[in-house]
Write an enzyme that holds these catalytic residues in place. Structure first.
Site, PDB file in Angstrom:
ATOM      1  N   LYS A 116      -8.966 -33.127 -28.312  1.00 40.11           N
ATOM      2  CA  LYS A 116      -8.227 -32.229 -27.415  1.00 40.11           C
ATOM      3  C   LYS A 116      -7.213 -32.996 -26.555  1.00 40.11           C
ATOM      4  O   LYS A 116      -6.121 -32.482 -26.291  1.00 40.11           O
ATOM      5  CB  LYS A 116      -9.192 -31.433 -26.523  1.00 40.11           C
ATOM      6  CG  LYS A 116     -10.229 -30.618 -27.302  1.00 40.11           C
ATOM      7  CD  LYS A 116      -9.600 -29.655 -28.312  1.00 40.11           C
ATOM      8  CE  LYS A 116     -10.484 -29.504 -29.544  1.00 40.11           C
ATOM      9  NZ  LYS A 116      -9.917 -28.722 -30.638  1.00 40.11           N
ATOM     10  N   GLU A 200      -8.084 -30.283 -16.339  1.00 39.61           N
ATOM     11  CA  GLU A 200      -6.977 -29.322 -16.344  1.00 39.61           C
ATOM     12  C   GLU A 200      -7.024 -28.495 -15.069  1.00 39.61           C
ATOM     13  O   GLU A 200      -8.101 -28.217 -14.534  1.00 39.61           O
ATOM     14  CB  GLU A 200      -7.095 -28.350 -17.536  1.00 39.61           C
ATOM     15  CG  GLU A 200      -6.652 -28.925 -18.856  1.00 39.61           C
ATOM     16  CD  GLU A 200      -6.744 -27.904 -19.985  1.00 39.61           C
ATOM     17  OE1 GLU A 200      -6.936 -26.699 -19.709  1.00 39.61           O
ATOM     18  OE2 GLU A 200      -6.634 -28.328 -21.141  1.00 39.61           O
ATOM     19  N   HIS A 235     -17.331 -16.644 -24.856  1.00 38.94           N
ATOM     20  CA  HIS A 235     -16.545 -17.275 -25.921  1.00 38.94           C
ATOM     21  C   HIS A 235     -16.755 -16.639 -27.286  1.00 38.94           C
ATOM     22  O   HIS A 235     -16.303 -17.160 -28.298  1.00 38.94           O
ATOM     23  CB  HIS A 235     -16.807 -18.784 -25.980  1.00 38.94           C
ATOM     24  CG  HIS A 235     -16.606 -19.442 -24.641  1.00 38.94           C
ATOM     25  ND1 HIS A 235     -15.378 -19.444 -24.023  1.00 38.94           N
ATOM     26  CD2 HIS A 235     -17.463 -20.051 -23.791  1.00 38.94           C
ATOM     27  CE1 HIS A 235     -15.496 -20.056 -22.851  1.00 38.94           C
ATOM     28  NE2 HIS A 235     -16.741 -20.421 -22.678  1.00 38.94           N
ATOM     29  N   ARG A 292      -7.626 -23.478 -39.358  1.00 40.89           N
ATOM     30  CA  ARG A 292      -8.363 -22.718 -40.380  1.00 40.89           C
ATOM     31  C   ARG A 292      -7.870 -21.277 -40.394  1.00 40.89           C
ATOM     32  O   ARG A 292      -7.092 -20.878 -39.534  1.00 40.89           O
ATOM     33  CB  ARG A 292      -9.859 -22.706 -40.011  1.00 40.89           C
ATOM     34  CG  ARG A 292     -10.082 -22.031 -38.662  1.00 40.89           C
ATOM     35  CD  ARG A 292     -11.524 -21.643 -38.385  1.00 40.89           C
ATOM     36  NE  ARG A 292     -11.607 -20.777 -37.228  1.00 40.89           N
ATOM     37  CZ  ARG A 292     -11.654 -21.169 -35.964  1.00 40.89           C
ATOM     38  NH1 ARG A 292     -11.602 -22.455 -35.667  1.00 40.89           N
ATOM     39  NH2 ARG A 292     -11.721 -20.290 -34.991  1.00 40.89           N
TER      40      ARG A 292
HETATM   41  C1  MV4 Z   1      -9.307 -22.735 -19.628  1.00 41.44           C
HETATM   42  C2  MV4 Z   1      -9.516 -21.613 -18.804  1.00 41.44           C
HETATM   43  C3  MV4 Z   1      -8.879 -21.606 -17.578  1.00 41.44           C
HETATM   44  N1  MV4 Z   1      -8.111 -22.650 -17.204  1.00 41.44           N
HETATM   45  N2  MV4 Z   1      -8.525 -23.745 -19.217  1.00 41.44           N
HETATM   46  C4  MV4 Z   1     -12.395 -21.506 -23.078  1.00 41.44           C
HETATM   47  C5  MV4 Z   1     -12.411 -21.878 -24.499  1.00 41.44           C
HETATM   48  C6  MV4 Z   1     -11.544 -23.052 -24.611  1.00 41.44           C
HETATM   49  N3  MV4 Z   1     -10.787 -22.984 -25.812  1.00 41.44           N
HETATM   50  C7  MV4 Z   1     -10.672 -23.041 -23.417  1.00 41.44           C
HETATM   51  N4  MV4 Z   1     -11.220 -22.073 -22.519  1.00 41.44           N
HETATM   52  C8  MV4 Z   1     -10.678 -21.864 -21.287  1.00 41.44           C
HETATM   53  N5  MV4 Z   1      -9.870 -22.835 -20.845  1.00 41.44           N
HETATM   54  C9  MV4 Z   1      -7.953 -23.685 -18.034  1.00 41.44           C
HETATM   55  N6  MV4 Z   1      -7.213 -24.717 -17.634  1.00 41.44           N
HETATM   56  C10 MV4 Z   1     -10.334 -20.591 -19.267  1.00 41.44           C
HETATM   57  C11 MV4 Z   1     -10.917 -20.711 -20.506  1.00 41.44           C
HETATM   58  C12 MV4 Z   1     -11.739 -19.617 -20.921  1.00 41.44           C
HETATM   59  C13 MV4 Z   1     -11.378 -18.800 -21.996  1.00 41.44           C
HETATM   60  C14 MV4 Z   1     -10.240 -19.037 -22.742  1.00 41.44           C
HETATM   61  C15 MV4 Z   1      -9.920 -18.226 -23.817  1.00 41.44           C
HETATM   62  C16 MV4 Z   1     -10.721 -17.149 -24.145  1.00 41.44           C
HETATM   63  C17 MV4 Z   1     -11.834 -16.900 -23.423  1.00 41.44           C
HETATM   64  C18 MV4 Z   1     -12.197 -17.716 -22.347  1.00 41.44           C
HETATM   65  C19 MV4 Z   1     -13.340 -17.445 -21.613  1.00 41.44           C
HETATM   66  C20 MV4 Z   1     -13.684 -18.246 -20.560  1.00 41.44           C
HETATM   67  C21 MV4 Z   1     -12.885 -19.344 -20.224  1.00 41.44           C
END
Ligand code: MV4
Length: 497
Positions: A116, A200, A235, A292
Site C-alpha cells: 500500500k 493517513e 467492509h 482482479r
Molecule cells: C480510510 C477511511 C477514512 N480515511 N482512509 C477501509 C478499507 C480500506 N480499503 C480503506 N478504508 C478506509 N480508509 C482514510 N484516510 C475510511 C475507510 C473505510 C472505508 C472505505 C471504503 C469503504 C468502506 C469503508 C468503511 C470503513 C472505513
C-alpha cells in the site's frame, strides 16, 4: 483463442466464467471440493475435476494441485475469479512460469499494487491524488507523533501490507497515539507477517467510489466509468450501483482520468479497479487498486453493454480491446444487491443449512448471478453469498423499483437471508435521494436490536417442515419469503401449533 480454460474458483463467479467460456466456444473446466460436488458450477462446466476436501486449503487454495491439474488436462489458461488466488502474486508467477496463461494482470503489476505504501508512492509520482499522509512506513513513535501534529488529527493508521480495512486504527488525539500505534503494529504482524504501518489523514464521512479500468497487452487503456459501493457493513459490500448518484460529469472526467493514470503507472493489463474515497466536496483520493475482476462487475456491464469476462479472456489471449474509449457511454442505471445467508437480526451471524427452496426473481430489468440451487448446503467453509441480484433501468428510480419488486420474488427457505434488510434500505428516503456515505448502515441502525425474539435455524427449518407437512402451499410468502419477518416467535405462534 484458448481451447480450454481452468476456472480456479467456485460458486457464482465460477458460473459467470463458465458462461463466458461457452459463449466463446472455449471448453470450461471446473474444480470442486467435497462440499461442492453438487454445486451449480460443478454441474454447468464442460469438465469438472475433484480437487480435495471442503476446507479451502485442501481445495481452492491448493496451488500445486491446481497448477498440476491445469497441466494434466491441457488447459491453456487459468481464470482465478475473485478472492482465493486472484491477487496472489506468487501464484500468478507460478502460472506464468508453467507456460499457462493467467487471465488477469501480470504478477509484477499485482506485486506493485500489493504494497500500500509502494502504491501510494507510485500514485504520487504519477499525479494521482492520494490521501494526505506518509508514503513510507513510519519508523517509530516519535517520528509518527511529529508527523501527525503536522497534518492534524484525526489520523488513520494502516498496515502497509494490508488492504480491505484489516489492521486499520483511527487516532483522534495525541494521547491515544502510542497505544493505537503499538496495537496496529501487533495486528499487522499477526495478520500479514509484516508490521509496517503508515499514516493517513482521516477522511470524514467519505463515499467509496471506484473506477473500472481495462487494458490490453498492446498498451490500449479504457475506463468503464465508476461504481459506488458505499453501502457496506464492516467492509462487506452490500449494495453497489453504477453510475454513482454523487458523481457529476466533471468529477467523472477527473476521477476516470486519474484511474487511467493509475493503471498505466503499474503497466496494467486485463480488468482492474481503482478505489477512491470521495469527500463531501467531491475531492477524491486513491485508496488502493484491486487487481482482479470484482464481485460487483455486473453493474458496470449493464450500463456499458461490455462483457467484462469475455473481454478479460480475449485480452489474455493477446487480442486488442474490442472497443475504444470513445465508443463507451453510460446508458441507464444498474444496482446490485448481495443476497447473503446471514441473520441481520442476530448481528449478521452466518446462517448455514440446506437450501430447501431456492427460487430466483426474473422479468424485465433483472439479472441474477448465482451459484445456488435448491438442495445446496450452505456451509461455513465458504463465503455466505447466495446470489447477486442486479437490476437495470433507464433511470436510478426505475432500477430501485425493479429491485424492490425483484427482492420480493425471491423465495429462499432453509437459511435466513438478508433480503428483508436489503428491502428496508431500498425503502429509505435518503437512499432514494442518493444521500449516503460509508457509515450509512451503522448510522441508520436499520436493525432493531430486539434479538430476543429469535428462532434458531433448526427451529426455523422445523417450522417450515411442519408447515409443508400440514399441506400449506410450498411457495407461500407467509412461510418463507425472506421479504417477511419469518423468524420471530410471533410467526411461530401463528403458524406452528
Ligand atoms: C480510510 C477511511 C477514512 N480515511 N482512509 C477501509 C478499507 C480500506 N480499503 C480503506 N478504508 C478506509 N480508509 C482514510 N484516510 C475510511 C475507510 C473505510 C472505508 C472505505 C471504503 C469503504 C468502506 C469503508 C468503511 C470503513 C472505513
Amino acid at each position: 483463442m484458448f481451447k480450454k480454460i481452468l476456472i480456479a474458483n467456485r460458486g457464482e463467479i465460477a458460473v459467470r466464467i463458465i458462461r463466458a467460456c461457452k459463449e466463446l466456444g472455449i471448453t470450461s473446466a471446473a474444480i470442486y471440493s467435497d462440499a461442492d460436488s453438487h454445486s451449480l458450477h460443478t454441474l454447468l462446466a464442460d469438465e469438472s475435476y475433484y480437487i480435495g476436501e471442503s476446507s479451502v486449503s485442501s481445495s481452492y487454495l491448493n496451488k500445486e494441485k491446481i497448477i498440476n491439474l491445469a497441466r494434466e488436462i491441457k488447459a491453456d489458461a487459468i481464470h482465478p475469479g475473485y478472492g482465493f488466488f486472484s491477487e496472489n502474486a506468487d501464484f500468478i508467477k507460478a502460472v506464468e512460469d508453467s507456460g499457462i496463461t493467467f487471465i488477469g494482470p501480470s504478477s509484477e503489476s499485482v506485486r506493485m499494487m500489493g504494497s500500500k505504501t509502494g502504491a501510494r508512492q507510485l500514485m504520487q509520482k504519477n499525479n494521482v491524488p492520494i490521501v494526505p499522509g506518509t508514503t513510507e512506513p513510519v519508523k517509530n513513535n516519535d517520528v509518527a507523533l511529529k508527523f501527525c501534529k503536522e497534518i492534524g488529527y484525526p489520523v488513520l493508521l494502516k498496515a502497509s501490507a494490508g488492504g480491505g480495512g484489516k489492521g486499520m486504527r483511527k487516532v483522534s488525539s495525541e494521547d491515544e497515539f502510542k497505544d493505537a500505534f503499538d496495537a496496529a503494529k501487533r495486528e499487522a504482524m499477526n495478520a500479514f507477517g509484516n508490521d509496517d504501518i503508515y499514516i493517513e489523514k482521516y477522511i470524514e464521512q467519505p463515499r467509496h467510489i471506484e473506477v473500472q479500468v481495462i487494458a490490453d497487452k498492446h498498451g490500449n487503456y479504457a475506463h468503464l466509468f465508476e461504481r459506488e459501493c458505499s453501502i457496506q457493513r464492516r467492509h462487506q459490500k452490500i449494495i453497489e450501483e453504477a453510475p454513482s448518484p454523487f458523481v457529476d460529469d466533471i468529477t467523472r472526467d477527473n476521477i476516470t482520468s486519474a484511474a487511467i493514470k493509475a493503471a498505466k503507472a503499474c503497466n496494467y493489463y486485463n480488468a482492474g479497479t481503482i478505489e477512491f474515497l470521495m469527500d463531501k466536496d467531491k475531492n477524491f483520493y486513491f485508496l488502493e487498486m484491486n487487481t482482479r475482476l470484482q464481485v460487483e462487475h455486473p453493474v458496470t456491464e449493464m450500463i456499458t453493454s461490455i462483457d467484462l469476462v469475455n473481454e478479460q479472456i480475449s485480452i489474455a489471449a493477446g487480442n486488442k480491446l474490442s472497443f475504444k474509449q470513445v465508443d463507451l457511454r453510460i446508458i441507464g442505471h444498474a444496482i446490485e444487491s448481495r443476497i447473503y445467508a446471514e441473520q441481520p437480526e442476530n448481528n449478521f451471524l452466518s446462517s448455514t443449512g440446506k437450501l430447501i427452496e431456492y427460487i430466483e426473481p426474473s422479468g424485465p430489468g433483472v439479472r441474477v448471478d448465482s451459484g445456488s440451487v435448491t438442495g445446496y448446503d450452505i456451509s461455513l467453509y465458504y463465503d455466505p453469498l447466495i446470489s447477486k441480484l442486479i437490476c437495470y433501468g433507464k433511470t436510478r428510480e426505475a432500477a430501485i423499483s425493479i429491485m424492490k419488486r425483484a427482492l420480493k420474488e425471491f423465495h429462499i427457505a432453509g437459511v435466513i437471508t438478508n433480503i428483508f434488510f436489503l428491502s428496508e434500505i431500498f425503502n429509505q428516503k435518503d437512499f432514494y435521494e442518493g444521500n449516503y456515505d460509508i457509515n450509512y448502515i451503522e448510522k441508520k441502525g436499520l436493525i432493531s436490536n430486539s434479538s430476543s425474539e429469535q428462532l434458531t435455524e433448526m427451529e426455523c427449518v422445523a417450522a417450515l417442515l411442519a408447515s409443508i407437512l400440514k399441506n400449506e402451499s410450498g411457495i407461500n410468502g407467509k412461510i418463507h419469503n425472506s421479504g417477511n419477518h419469518i423468524h420471530t416467535n410471533k410467526w411461530l405462534e401463528q403458524n406452528y401449533e
